[in-house]
Design a protein around this motif. Sequence first.
Motif, mmCIF file in Angstrom:
data_model
loop_
_atom_site.group_PDB
_atom_site.id
_atom_site.type_symbol
_atom_site.label_atom_id
_atom_site.label_comp_id
_atom_site.label_asym_id
_atom_site.label_seq_id
_atom_site.Cartn_x
_atom_site.Cartn_y
_atom_site.Cartn_z
ATOM 1 N N TRP A 250 2.396 10.535 1.138
ATOM 2 C CA TRP A 250 2.201 10.767 -0.294
ATOM 3 C C TRP A 250 1.939 12.229 -0.640
ATOM 4 C CZ3 TRP A 250 2.908 8.871 -5.032
ATOM 5 C CH2 TRP A 250 3.280 7.533 -5.150
ATOM 6 N N GLY B 99 -1.855 4.080 -4.517
ATOM 7 C CA GLY B 99 -3.077 4.710 -4.034
ATOM 8 C C GLY B 99 -4.173 4.397 -5.022
ATOM 9 N N SER C 269 0.817 -1.211 0.000
ATOM 10 C CA SER C 269 0.000 0.000 0.000
ATOM 11 C C SER C 269 0.854 1.265 0.000
ATOM 12 C CB SER C 269 -0.943 0.007 1.209
ATOM 13 O OG SER C 269 -0.240 0.176 2.413
ATOM 14 N N ARG D 243 -0.728 7.080 3.327
ATOM 15 C CA ARG D 243 -1.508 7.607 2.221
ATOM 16 C C ARG D 243 -1.754 9.106 2.324
ATOM 17 N NH1 ARG D 243 -1.339 6.876 -2.606
ATOM 18 N NH2 ARG D 243 -1.727 9.074 -2.889
ATOM 19 N N MET E 178 -6.522 5.333 -0.172
ATOM 20 C CA MET E 178 -5.765 4.081 -0.244
ATOM 21 C C MET E 178 -6.265 3.226 -1.404
ATOM 22 S SD MET E 178 -5.182 1.474 2.919
ATOM 23 C CE MET E 178 -4.407 -0.129 2.739
#
Length: 309
Positions: free
Chosen positions: A229, A101, A97, A225, A262
């Motif tokens: 990110w 995304g 993960s 996430r 996610m």
Amino acid sequence: MDHIDLQQPLWMLITFVAIGWLCARRLAIDPRPIATLLIYVIAPLTFFRGLVLGEPSLSDLGLTLGLFTISSVLCLLTRPLAAMFFPPQEAALLAFSAGTGNTGYFGLPVAMLLLPPEGVTQYLFCLLGITLYEFTLGFYVSARGQFSMRESLTKIVRLPLIYAFLAALLVSTLGIGIPEAVLEGLNYFKYSYTVLGMMIIGMTLGGISLREVDPRFILAASALRFVMWPLLSLGSVMLLGSLTTLDPVLAQALLLLGVVPMAANVVVLAIELNIQPAKGAITVMLTTLAAPLVIPLYLSWMLAISGLG
């Protein structure tokens, strides 16, 4: 970007999740065959058509390579760190993960709404790099949480997305014409790609209980996430802007990659490999529910900080 109301399309995507939940609860639909269908049929055909129509250039392929590299590095860095705090299967899922995304099922419809056609094409090639990561290194790392190296590599070799990518490059390089009727037929797959990709989250949620909620896993995955990110995406845009004249449309596409929830493919691959699909589905759903609030705020802040707002 800021003049477009994102609430309606974002909530429509969440509605697909709710429909999937109802299908699992009321119709007892098993999400596993649908996950297999997405991996082996729908995703490869969707990307083949997009690549053929996009007519990839060296700069486009550079975007693909760049996002593939970033995703792979994040996965490889996260794997040993997660292994210090989580069991092998959960650590593998977190590592997977970390490099991705919901840039496809969720992000692509949003990109089509926010970006001009050239921006959508650039987003698609970025998306391709992340997707290739998912179905190569990401798939391998996830599978290694349960399977041997040989079994994991065997599963990768069977993934048709790799061959769809190579076939599209071959068609574009040789200038092979694809009949319009074939392209029109393939166009239908992009709709099922988004709808089924979001519904499968709900289908998985429909078969789990509250006992499977893991706050530690949810917190770790959400931080990857919605903290790592966005910072990485914003930092990349500002760095590229300081080194060269960065196309504002490309910058917006890169920022969008950093704010999607996610990845639904966390659930898809977890189902396919039978590695904690319940925990993945819960976390994907929570980040997806947060998206209508998080995405507009993040984009406005990031656009302002980067000087694009």
